[in-house]
Enzyme design. Structure first.
Site, PDB file in Angstrom:
ATOM      1  N   ARG B  51       0.705  -1.084   0.622  1.00  0.00           N
ATOM      2  CA  ARG B  51      -0.138  -0.186   0.337  1.00  0.00           C
ATOM      3  C   ARG B  51       0.636   1.483  -0.033  1.00  0.00           C
ATOM      4  O   ARG B  51       1.072   2.105  -0.612  1.00  0.00           O
ATOM      5  CB  ARG B  51      -1.211  -0.100   1.274  1.00  0.00           C
ATOM      6  N   THR B  52       1.401   1.282   0.938  1.00  0.00           N
ATOM      7  CA  THR B  52       2.633   2.521   0.817  1.00  0.00           C
ATOM      8  C   THR B  52       3.160   3.357   0.069  1.00  0.00           C
ATOM      9  O   THR B  52       3.502   3.928  -0.746  1.00  0.00           O
ATOM     10  CB  THR B  52       3.610   2.490   2.533  1.00  0.00           C
ATOM     11  N   LYS B  80      25.280  -4.557  -0.361  1.00  0.00           N
ATOM     12  CA  LYS B  80      26.586  -4.373  -0.315  1.00  0.00           C
ATOM     13  C   LYS B  80      26.913  -4.025   0.857  1.00  0.00           C
ATOM     14  O   LYS B  80      27.991  -3.948   1.350  1.00  0.00           O
ATOM     15  CB  LYS B  80      27.004  -3.932  -1.660  1.00  0.00           C
ATOM     16  N   ARG B 101      11.293   3.959   3.631  1.00  0.00           N
ATOM     17  CA  ARG B 101      10.564   3.336   4.522  1.00  0.00           C
ATOM     18  C   ARG B 101      11.979   1.838   4.621  1.00  0.00           C
ATOM     19  O   ARG B 101      12.801   1.311   4.150  1.00  0.00           O
ATOM     20  CB  ARG B 101       9.515   1.914   4.114  1.00  0.00           C
ATOM     21  N   HIS B 129       5.475   6.303  11.688  1.00  0.00           N
ATOM     22  CA  HIS B 129       4.345   6.192  10.106  1.00  0.00           C
ATOM     23  C   HIS B 129       3.696   7.278   9.834  1.00  0.00           C
ATOM     24  O   HIS B 129       2.135   7.190   9.831  1.00  0.00           O
ATOM     25  CB  HIS B 129       3.482   5.053  10.048  1.00  0.00           C
TER      26      HIS B 129
END
Lengths: 139, 305
Positions: B51-52, B80, B101, B129
């Site tokens: 969703r986000t 890496k 995120r 959030h």
């Protein structure tokens, strides 16, 4: 027990009994070449018991670190055997690289180059929280 | 507004401005379809999200902008061993704004210290959030017509649910808010939240174990998922699990204008039969998320005066 008074240097007085070694370690006093006296469990009218540290040399002390460890400490600067300045400490608004965040979910647990910064959020109860994850410092 | 890391970074006035702009965009999307021409949003998702990420990307595309980025740490140089600050400094060269995120708490703040473009926290572990909070606020305002004088039920996992914590903090700044927290004892809201929000703002607050006991009092119910593994013992889970599932039977005693919200994804905590009830707002909530992100991107890029 007699400890010589110092001519030029710094006296950290009114350290809560038992905290002097923490002060010694946090200020990296082991790296100094001069004489450093740690006097523990000194009788005190005001505090009952206290610790004192005498440093036989003048150097720049991180007052924020000291204030964080114990805001009641008095710092006296001695010159030619006379106290020329006395400083009272306060809880610093932020501390950096004094404590380590213990939260395994915090970004500092994987990115070790980040500064470990904590912010004072509750002056009355001496509560600091990690600026990244807001975890409270576990005392 | 340079960055948006914590929902509390925003003042009530800034939130109002964002919600007002989201309303304007919704009312007339074509007026905004070229606002972000020649601007690029980077979506740096170090952990998966449906969703986000899609909401951010849809928001930028509908504003006429471009999108680049990655959707898992494995497809970036993080695999890496590159540091967040190096990744952010690099991506700052290719984009005008970054939505990030990360599974670790505080990662967007760490990135923001080295970024030369605005950073939006799109979720950092169980911590913050903020765009979900804006989505929730927009949804409540649209459904109820106000953000004050509300009795809000928070149901499910209130201990670990970051969306619940952020919503409580944000709503506590509005007048005459009453929270009714419905959860098993093990999953009640953390003590610090009670101290720093409920007590600080002197908010009326009740904790109960069963939804049935309070559902008739609620203006809004914010559902979250209760996970079996959060319980200390199987017996408690079996005893309480049905109390945290909203179905049509439980809704019989609820107000006719109750608004049912959920940050999604849901598993079984809202029965599918509820989806057709007009009180179910969670899919409208998803749509609101896109509009509020459009408003946020425009504001952070300085394209809305």
């Amino acid at each position: 027990m007699n400890i010589d008074s110092i001519k030029n240097g710094i006296v950290l007085d009114h350290i809560s009994a038992g905290k002097s070694m923490r002060v010694y370690d946090s200020l990296n006093l082991d790296e100094l070449d001069c004489s450093v006296a740690i006097i523990k469990n000194v009788k005190s009218q005001k505090m009952g018991r206290k610790d004192i540290i005498k440093i036989d040399n003048d150097f720049e002390i991180d007052l924020d670190v000291l204030g964080y460890i114990d805001p009641n400490i008095t710092v006296s600067y001695i010159k030619d055997g006379i106290t020329v300045e006395k400083k009272k400490l306060a809880l610093p608004e932020t501390i950096t690289n004094v404590e380590v965040c213990k939260n395994p979910r915090c970004i500092t647990s994987v990115e070790t180059s980040l500064p470990q910064t904590f912010k004072l959020v509750d002056k009355e109860n001496h509560v600091y929280r990690c600026v990244y994850c807001e975890s409270r410092i576990a005392k | 507004m340079k960055n948006l890391i914590d929902p509390m970074d925003l003042s009530v006035k800034e939130i109002d401005n964002l919600l007002n702009l989201a309303d304007k965009i919704t009312a007339n999307p074509s007026a905004y379809e070229d606002v972000c021409n020649h601007k690029t949003l980077a979506t740096l998702f170090f952990e998966p999200s449906t969703r986000t990420r899609l909401s951010f990307e849809a928001a930028m595309l509908e504003l006429g902008g471009n999108v680049l980025g990655f959707s898992s740490a494995n497809s970036s140089s993080a695999a890496k061993g590159e540091s967040i600050s190096d990744t952010i400094q690099t991506v700052s060269c290719y984009s005008h704004i970054i939505a990030m995120r990360h599974p670790k708490e505080g990662a967007p703040l760490a990135g923001a210290t080295r970024a030369s473009v605005p950073i939006i926290n799109a979720g950092d572990g169980g911590h913050n959030h903020p765009t979900q909070t804006l989505t929730d606020l927009l949804t409540i305002r649209r459904e109820k017509g106000r953000l004050d004088n509300l009795t809000i039920g928070l149901c499910g996992d209130l201990k670990f649910g970051r969306t619940v914590h952020s919503l409580m903090k944000a709503m506590s700044r509005y007048k005459n808010i009453r929270f009714i927290c419905v959860s098993p004892e093990e999953l009640r809201i953390p003590e610090y939240l009670k101290r720093d929000v409920v007590e600080k703002y002197n908010i009326e607050f009740i904790e109960v174990e069963k939804m049935e006991d309070v559902i008739d009092e609620l203006d809004v119910i914010y559902m979250t998922r209760v996970q079996k593994e959060r319980f200390f013992n199987e017996a408690d889970y079996i005893r309480l699990k049905d109390s945290y599932i909203l179905d049509l039977d439980k809704l019989k005693t609820a107000k006719k204008d109750l608004s049912i919200l959920h940050p999604l994804p849901r598993v079984n905590e809202i029965a599918v039969e509820v989806d057709d009830d007009p009180r179910a707002c969670y899919f409208r909530q998803v749509k609101n998320g896109k509009y509020v992100r459009m408003a946020l991107i425009m504001t952070m890029l300085g394209l809305h005066k």
